[in-house]
Motif scaffolding. Sequence first.
Motif, short mmCIF file in Angstrom:
data_model
loop_
_atom_site.label_atom_id
_atom_site.label_comp_id
_atom_site.label_asym_id
_atom_site.label_seq_id
_atom_site.Cartn_x
_atom_site.Cartn_y
_atom_site.Cartn_z
N TYR A 78 0.84 -1.20 0.00
CA TYR A 78 0.00 0.00 0.00
C TYR A 78 0.87 1.25 0.00
CZ TYR A 78 -4.24 -2.69 1.22
OH TYR A 78 -5.31 -3.55 1.24
N PHE A 86 2.83 1.61 -3.41
CA PHE A 86 1.89 1.91 -4.48
C PHE A 86 1.34 3.33 -4.32
CE2 PHE A 86 -2.28 1.38 -6.67
CZ PHE A 86 -1.83 0.89 -7.87
N VAL A 120 1.82 6.35 -7.04
CA VAL A 120 0.69 7.00 -7.69
C VAL A 120 0.67 8.49 -7.34
CG1 VAL A 120 -1.82 7.11 -7.85
CG2 VAL A 120 -0.69 4.90 -7.78
N ALA A 175 0.54 11.49 -9.91
CA ALA A 175 -0.59 12.42 -9.86
C ALA A 175 -0.10 13.85 -9.66
CB ALA A 175 -1.54 12.02 -8.73
N PHE A 193 -7.74 14.73 -7.21
CA PHE A 193 -8.41 13.59 -6.59
C PHE A 193 -7.50 12.37 -6.44
CE2 PHE A 193 -11.94 10.66 -5.87
CZ PHE A 193 -12.75 11.44 -5.08
N PRO A 194 -6.81 11.98 -7.51
CA PRO A 194 -5.90 10.82 -7.35
C PRO A 194 -4.80 11.09 -6.31
CG PRO A 194 -5.82 11.67 -9.61
CD PRO A 194 -6.93 12.38 -8.92
N VAL A 241 -6.32 10.49 -2.86
CA VAL A 241 -6.57 9.07 -2.64
C VAL A 241 -5.25 8.31 -2.44
CG1 VAL A 241 -7.55 6.96 -3.64
CG2 VAL A 241 -8.75 9.11 -3.89
N ALA A 242 -4.25 8.67 -3.26
CA ALA A 242 -2.96 7.97 -3.15
C ALA A 242 -2.29 8.25 -1.81
CB ALA A 242 -2.05 8.40 -4.31
N GLY A 283 -3.90 8.92 0.91
CA GLY A 283 -4.69 8.11 1.84
C GLY A 283 -4.22 6.66 1.85
N LEU A 284 -3.93 6.14 0.67
CA LEU A 284 -3.46 4.75 0.57
C LEU A 284 -2.11 4.58 1.25
CD1 LEU A 284 -3.83 1.91 -0.66
CD2 LEU A 284 -2.69 2.74 -2.72
N PHE A 337 -9.16 2.17 -1.77
CA PHE A 337 -8.32 3.21 -2.38
C PHE A 337 -7.70 2.71 -3.68
CE2 PHE A 337 -7.47 5.49 1.91
CZ PHE A 337 -8.56 6.31 1.70
N LEU A 354 -8.26 4.24 -7.45
CA LEU A 354 -7.15 4.67 -8.31
C LEU A 354 -7.18 3.93 -9.65
CD1 LEU A 354 -4.32 4.99 -5.65
CD2 LEU A 354 -5.50 6.84 -6.84
N MET A 388 -9.43 5.42 -12.11
CA MET A 388 -9.05 6.72 -12.67
C MET A 388 -8.17 6.63 -13.89
SD MET A 388 -8.88 8.90 -9.35
CE MET A 388 -10.52 8.89 -8.70
N PHE A 444 -2.66 8.33 -15.98
CA PHE A 444 -2.12 6.99 -15.69
C PHE A 444 -2.21 6.04 -16.87
CE2 PHE A 444 -4.05 8.60 -11.71
CZ PHE A 444 -2.89 8.85 -11.02
N GLU A 486 -15.49 10.90 -7.95
CA GLU A 486 -14.70 12.06 -8.34
C GLU A 486 -15.51 13.04 -9.19
OE1 GLU A 486 -11.62 11.45 -11.19
OE2 GLU A 486 -10.56 13.27 -10.63
#
Lengths: 153, 501, 318
Positions: A15, A18, A22, A26, A42-43, A46-47, A49-50, B174, B178, B181, B193, B447
Amino acid sequence: MKIVDQKNFFTGLFYLLFGIGVAYVASTYRLGTSTRMGPGFFPLVVAIGLAITGLVLLVASVRGHAESTKFEGFSFRTVFAVLAAVVLFGLLIEPTGLVVTVPVLLVGAALAHPPISWRNVAISIAVLLPMTWVIFVALLGLQLRLLPAFFYQ
Amino acid sequence: MDIFSNLALGFSTAMSAQNLLYALIGCTLGTLIGVLPGLGPLATISMLLPFTFALDPTGALIMLAAIYYGAQYGGSTTAILVNLPGETSSVITVIDGYQMARQGRAGVAIATAAIGSFAAGCVGTIVLAAFAAPLATVAFRFGGPEYFSLMVVGLVGAISLSSGSVPKAVGMIFIGILLGMVGTDITSGAQRFNFNYPELQEGIEFIVIAVGVFAFGEVIASLGDNTVRETSVKKIGQLMPNREDFRRMVPPIIRGTAIGSLLGILPGAGPVLGSFFAYGLEKKVSKYRHMLGKGAIEGVAGPESANNAAAQTAFIPTLALGIPGSPTMALMLAAMIMYNIQPGPQVMTKNPEIFWGMVVSMWIGNLMLLVLNLPLVGLWVKLLSIPYRALFPAILLFCCIGAYSARFTSFDVFLAAGFGFVGYMFRKLECEPAPLILGFVLGPLLEENFRRALIFSQGDYSVFLTQPISAGFLTLAAILLIAASLPKIRKSRDEVFAEAG
Amino acid sequence: MKSSLSKLLLASMVLATSPVLAQQYPNKPVTLIIPFSAGASNDIFGRFVADGLSKLWKQSVLVENRAGAGGAIGAAAVAKARPDGYTMLFSSSSYTINAAVQKSMPFDPLKDLKPVAMAMRGQMIGVTGSRIPLPDLKEVVRLAKTQKIFYGALGASSTTFAAELFASVAGVKLEAVNYKGGNEAMIDLLGGRLDIYFGTVTTVLPAVLNKSVTAVGVMSPTRTTALPNVPTVAEAGFPGAETDIWWGVFVTSGAPADVLAKINEGVNTVVNTPEAVAFIEKQAALPAKMSIDEFSKTVLTELGRWKELAEKNNITGD
């Protein structure tokens, strides 16, 4: 420091890495304003957060009173044989058609699970090749070729 | 006209021997194609649409509805038999359905799915007939903030699905978001990506992830762990649910139907959210919640009822407003327009025989599903008596073809192989993959609606709390989150006390 | 015994499917790629043409929806296909708009695809929602000078372009809110969040007939037969904001001339039968009948015009 909970440790590590990866990609996208958010915002959130979730798992897995688990029994042979068979299927399906790909996949599958009985492999090819053709090509009309591409030129 | 005379009109239109035959043919074709990995309802309907052109409008729409239900049900069958969800809404069926199959109860699971779907379909039909017009306007009340908050509830609910740890499930969500996206960003048109692979511009196909994470992962795990059973199941066991099973499936069917009927009205992700919510609810309230995840009948009955009820009520915005809620609905709508039926409020008054005929034909589609599939249960289950060493190459082959034929590109097959590795690792690390799928499906919607809400509010974040529906959902999400972490907190406190004492 | 049986099976299959050489087009299923999601006007017309062609040719015409990037993703897929005419694109005027606004396209819109047949022409119509009362276009422009007016955009598409064209003619700025498809935008318009949406008559018709939204202007030189009471943009006070849309078939560049001729002839036949005309008119569009050269020229001229407009008004695909 001792890795007590190996399963959570490796999950956390995955996690975290990764997430960081990301987040890095991003952050190269436009972040925008809060009214008009760009594609990166947004990514990125989230990334991050991950990655934090991964960190939590990592920290918890090395504490003394974590539940003890072991990461074991990783079967290289099976993983390799099955995935190689699938990748070969992808590589061969367009140039060589079902007549080559189906046997290749089935032989690969057999290698994944010894002992190998070539008789059984032959039977499965004899059954599955016509079946695949009838279902997917004859009945459903999918754009799959039976024979190698040069037969069609 | 009241609901009964409307339904009577519908029955008089739909109940001809010819139309029943169309329903039967549609259901059969739909089921048979739907069980093939990679071919969900959308693919099945687009494939079979031309066959309906020769029929009259009522007959054609009846057949399409039957194909739709058949294909959806076929997807659930694959989920139970080989651990491969045919479409997003049967992801959750995999969890307990496949466990039931391994315990020799595949027949019971498939029959339960059919019975639950039928019961939910009956209720959905009545909801559709009685409240189509008033309920349609509910869809309008859902804008950016409402959708965003609903998605948050869905994702938080997914945490409670996993039997393992909360942070693990959060991480899986999560990752799913991702993955969702990848490709073109709807709001700005920018590419994300895709790492310069043109195949990724359109995003990742659901079936590629499903085939990799679920099917390949499961095959590798079964073969690699030396737990390979000579046959997939020890004994076939009973085919049909017994008295005890029936007793246990009733409450989850009722709960699942209620949830599914409500969520189906919202354009977007009704069936998926419905099935996840239904499972989450079982996990909270069922008497047998401790058995969920280990092959409990509740885990099949609830979600399967919910996704079918949602599939039924998803016709409400399509028929009543002319606004389709899903790609599948859009295809049905296109078919209607092709037959010169202009959906919208006028269709109820202008072509009542078609509107009500369609409503009734959906019910007939559900009935056919039951009539057709109960006898088929024996056939499906027989597949499992084939030795696993003979069965798994076939599973691999069909999955490869499924992954390839989603877009006819080898790239998807390679991607599926990659996800196969990931799926195997998840199994080894005890990470439940279902939350990942939900994140993948809901992430883009999350999103999109978040950003849209902020454009309308001009950057004011409080809009999520000042809109009553949105605030309600967020409160619910907070409660769920606290409830999910409470046992954990209590447990670790107990441990601390144990150490201290 | 078993292996000889399998050989026999294999041999008979090889015979049964022995490759068909250079027969007349189409001797195998043709794919029609629709670069928008199912249910959009593009999809409805594309499927109609596919159905007609498959009946005419007695050969299946498979429809594939490949939505995204204002149609560029589906077009790129066709651009990369084998140049044999077996992969067709059912695109619309968004094709030229897209080419005008996007800096980097995944294909060359001038070179990679060949316009073969225009199938239909259609009109665009502006509709307003109920967030703030907007009875006509003049009121839209008056309010847009003092407050934000939100319009529904669909990436780089004819919808977005129509709105921006109108805004530039009227000399105001409208706020774009992007959606995946026209149906999603219509929900927000009906729900009183969005103010104005310029869409195809097909998308807006149910809501207009239902009186849930107000039709304020037809973006054509003439009014539409579907809604004869709605003024044209010129009548509403904004001459110069006219833009018609079209739908048509493209194939991968390099396909043989006889294949192109067969497709052009096929499409023109399919859209001009009495039933087809009735169907198309019901969707508030008109059947087209153009030669390959006429259609190619239309596409080329439009491309130049959009490019100029896009630069003048600084419209970009982000």
